[in-house]
Enzyme design. Structure first.
Site, PDB file in Angstrom:
ATOM      1  N   ASN A 163       0.737  -1.224  -0.184  1.00  0.00           N
ATOM      2  CA  ASN A 163       0.174  -0.102  -0.361  1.00  0.00           C
ATOM      3  C   ASN A 163       0.876   0.854   0.182  1.00  0.00           C
ATOM      4  O   ASN A 163       1.177   1.659   1.193  1.00  0.00           O
ATOM      5  CB  ASN A 163      -1.115  -0.329   1.465  1.00  0.00           C
ATOM      6  CG  ASN A 163      -1.575   1.231   1.172  1.00  0.00           C
ATOM      7  OD1 ASN A 163      -1.698   2.082   0.378  1.00  0.00           O
ATOM      8  ND2 ASN A 163      -2.274   1.466   2.439  1.00  0.00           N
ATOM      9  N   TRP A 164       0.760   1.943  -1.170  1.00  0.00           N
ATOM     10  CA  TRP A 164       2.088   2.680  -1.240  1.00  0.00           C
ATOM     11  C   TRP A 164       1.334   4.298  -0.789  1.00  0.00           C
ATOM     12  O   TRP A 164       2.307   5.279  -0.560  1.00  0.00           O
ATOM     13  CB  TRP A 164       2.060   3.351  -2.938  1.00  0.00           C
ATOM     14  CG  TRP A 164       3.185   1.853  -3.379  1.00  0.00           C
ATOM     15  CD1 TRP A 164       3.830   1.436  -2.659  1.00  0.00           C
ATOM     16  CD2 TRP A 164       3.167   1.861  -4.639  1.00  0.00           C
ATOM     17  NE1 TRP A 164       4.430   0.360  -3.759  1.00  0.00           N
ATOM     18  CE2 TRP A 164       4.894   1.174  -4.399  1.00  0.00           C
ATOM     19  CE3 TRP A 164       3.240   2.655  -6.336  1.00  0.00           C
ATOM     20  CZ2 TRP A 164       5.445   0.641  -5.865  1.00  0.00           C
ATOM     21  CZ3 TRP A 164       3.718   1.891  -6.804  1.00  0.00           C
ATOM     22  CH2 TRP A 164       4.483   1.373  -7.274  1.00  0.00           C
ATOM     23  N   LYS A 165       0.201   4.913  -0.203  1.00  0.00           N
ATOM     24  CA  LYS A 165      -0.532   5.663   0.255  1.00  0.00           C
ATOM     25  C   LYS A 165      -0.102   6.609  -0.461  1.00  0.00           C
ATOM     26  O   LYS A 165       0.211   7.053  -1.439  1.00  0.00           O
ATOM     27  CB  LYS A 165      -0.241   5.569   1.969  1.00  0.00           C
ATOM     28  CG  LYS A 165      -0.195   4.704   2.698  1.00  0.00           C
ATOM     29  CD  LYS A 165      -0.138   4.487   4.275  1.00  0.00           C
ATOM     30  CE  LYS A 165       0.235   3.717   4.331  1.00  0.00           C
ATOM     31  NZ  LYS A 165      -0.053   2.966   6.445  1.00  0.00           N
TER      32      LYS A 165
ATOM     33  N   HIS B 286      -9.340   1.782   4.139  1.00  0.00           N
ATOM     34  CA  HIS B 286      -8.241   1.678   5.126  1.00  0.00           C
ATOM     35  C   HIS B 286      -8.460   2.751   6.703  1.00  0.00           C
ATOM     36  O   HIS B 286      -9.035   3.694   6.340  1.00  0.00           O
ATOM     37  CB  HIS B 286      -7.219   2.190   4.183  1.00  0.00           C
ATOM     38  CG  HIS B 286      -5.942   1.982   4.644  1.00  0.00           C
ATOM     39  ND1 HIS B 286      -5.403   2.823   5.689  1.00  0.00           N
ATOM     40  CD2 HIS B 286      -4.518   1.227   4.727  1.00  0.00           C
ATOM     41  CE1 HIS B 286      -3.807   3.331   6.276  1.00  0.00           C
ATOM     42  NE2 HIS B 286      -3.727   1.064   5.865  1.00  0.00           N
TER      43      HIS B 286
ATOM     44  N   GLU C  96      -6.536   4.508   7.244  1.00  0.00           N
ATOM     45  CA  GLU C  96      -6.466   6.563   7.557  1.00  0.00           C
ATOM     46  C   GLU C  96      -7.673   7.369   6.842  1.00  0.00           C
ATOM     47  O   GLU C  96      -7.672   7.922   6.808  1.00  0.00           O
ATOM     48  CB  GLU C  96      -4.566   6.118   6.806  1.00  0.00           C
ATOM     49  CG  GLU C  96      -3.999   6.507   7.181  1.00  0.00           C
ATOM     50  CD  GLU C  96      -2.649   5.593   6.294  1.00  0.00           C
ATOM     51  OE1 GLU C  96      -2.912   5.536   5.554  1.00  0.00           O
ATOM     52  OE2 GLU C  96      -1.636   4.743   7.900  1.00  0.00           O
TER      53      GLU C  96
ATOM     54  N   GLU D 217      -5.799  -5.236  10.437  1.00  0.00           N
ATOM     55  CA  GLU D 217      -4.829  -3.671  10.697  1.00  0.00           C
ATOM     56  C   GLU D 217      -4.964  -3.478  11.759  1.00  0.00           C
ATOM     57  O   GLU D 217      -5.601  -2.326  12.297  1.00  0.00           O
ATOM     58  CB  GLU D 217      -4.734  -2.751   9.673  1.00  0.00           C
ATOM     59  CG  GLU D 217      -3.790  -3.590   7.972  1.00  0.00           C
ATOM     60  CD  GLU D 217      -3.534  -2.467   7.844  1.00  0.00           C
ATOM     61  OE1 GLU D 217      -2.429  -2.565   6.886  1.00  0.00           O
ATOM     62  OE2 GLU D 217      -4.011  -1.582   7.293  1.00  0.00           O
TER      63      GLU D 217
ATOM     64  N   GLY E 241       2.196   2.009  10.311  1.00  0.00           N
ATOM     65  CA  GLY E 241       3.634   3.260  10.697  1.00  0.00           C
ATOM     66  C   GLY E 241       3.963   3.044  11.710  1.00  0.00           C
ATOM     67  O   GLY E 241       4.858   4.647  12.114  1.00  0.00           O
TER      68      GLY E 241
ATOM     69  N   SER F  73       3.069  -2.144  10.418  1.00  0.00           N
ATOM     70  CA  SER F  73       4.621  -2.364  10.771  1.00  0.00           C
ATOM     71  C   SER F  73       5.141  -3.898  10.052  1.00  0.00           C
ATOM     72  O   SER F  73       6.455  -4.751  10.531  1.00  0.00           O
ATOM     73  CB  SER F  73       5.141  -1.930  11.761  1.00  0.00           C
ATOM     74  OG  SER F  73       4.611  -0.950  12.675  1.00  0.00           O
TER      75      SER F  73
ATOM     76  N   GLY G 120       2.993  -1.020   4.068  1.00  0.00           N
ATOM     77  CA  GLY G 120       2.739   0.276   3.459  1.00  0.00           C
ATOM     78  C   GLY G 120       4.064   0.975   3.640  1.00  0.00           C
ATOM     79  O   GLY G 120       4.797   0.469   2.510  1.00  0.00           O
ATOM     80  N   GLY G 121       4.620   1.220   4.573  1.00  0.00           N
ATOM     81  CA  GLY G 121       6.730   1.449   4.352  1.00  0.00           C
ATOM     82  C   GLY G 121       7.595   0.782   3.823  1.00  0.00           C
ATOM     83  O   GLY G 121       8.383   0.681   2.955  1.00  0.00           O
TER      84      GLY G 121
END
Ligand code: PGA
Length: 252
Positions: A9-11, A96, A98, A168, A174, A213, A234-235
């Site tokens: 997930n590149w956000k 998601h 966010e 999640e 993150g 994470s 993500g990251g």
């Protein structure tokens, strides 16, 4: 047997040029994953979707990070299902945390999107999970059950295995604070149980991902748990080297 899936997930990261470079660089990774029966994908921004589709190996899953439930109309800033289909995108992340936090994405709104996507034979990746406060109060399962019962209502028994769920915990996204693999497995098994209650045996074929994470060093532990079929990352999905390392560690 359920397949394993790694979805990045590149956000709000990567320009179109950067997305293209990643798509080209990951061709060999997609091929390697395919040889081992593992599914791999990324979710770029809307702007990067077409470029990634055009430049990646055709087996790379390309997912949007959101969609509107209406086909068209006066919804400034939104993108619809026919628009995604037109460029060959058939996977969409829904709900998601966010988006739940910053964009008022409710369980009810997620449900409209999921119903629409399943009706269009697309694949929603429905994100569920509790906040730190809810976790500390022992409310994880209560929160997740509500997200599932509302978010997944009005689907049909036959199509439930077209839905992917991502568990999640919000406090692990993150932050570098992972849920232990025991917690993740326990909640993912609980999720499968609720979906089984709602829609029957299709729940056994449904993919459930863990997210929060995840990185090359811990992906294997999650993926060897019986009810965790993959990871939403993500990251660690942004750099080609760590993306490759996750695929290798997951397989090796
Ligand atoms: P993270 O994000 O891997 O950076 O924790 C996961 C996600 O939000 O999907």
């Amino acid at each position: 047997m359920r397949k394993k899936l790694l979805l990045g997930n590149w956000k709000m990261n990567k320009t179109v040029g950067e997305a293209k470079a990643f798509a080209l660089a990951c061709r060999s990774i997609v091929e390697f994953a395919g040889e081992h029966g593992v599914l791999v994908g990324v979710a770029p921004t809307y702007l990067g979707l077409q470029t990634v589709k055009e430049n990646a190996d055709k087996h790379l899953i390309v997912a949007a990070q959101n969609v509107h439930f209406e086909d068209k109309g006066a919804y400034t800033g939104e993108v619809s299902v026919p628009m995604l289909k037109d460029i060959g995108v058939s996977w969409v992340i829904v709900g998601h945390s966010e988006r739940r936090t910053y964009d008022n994405e409710t369980n009810e709104k997620c449900n409209k999107k999921i119903v629409k996507l399943v009706h269009e034979e697309m694949t929603p990746v429905y994100c569920v999970g509790e906040t730190l406060e809810q976790f500390e109060k022992g409310l994880t399962k209560k929160v997740v059950e509500k997200q599932l019962r509302v978010g997944l209502q009005s689907l049909c028994e036959k199509c439930i295995d077209k839905v992917v769920i991502a568990y999640e915990p919000v406090w692990s996204i993150g932050t570098g604070k992972n849920a232990s693999k025991e917690i993740a497995q326990d909640v993912c098994a609980f999720i499968r149980g609720i979906v089984r209650e709602m829609y029957g045996e299709g729940a056994e074929r449904m993919l459930i991902l863990y997210g929060g994470s995840v990185k090359p060093e811990n992906i294997k532990a999650y993926l060897t748990s019986p009810d965790i079929d993959g990871a939403l990352v993500g990251g660690a999905s942004l750099q080609i080297d760590s993306y490759r390392a996750m695929v290798e560690n997951l397989i090796g």
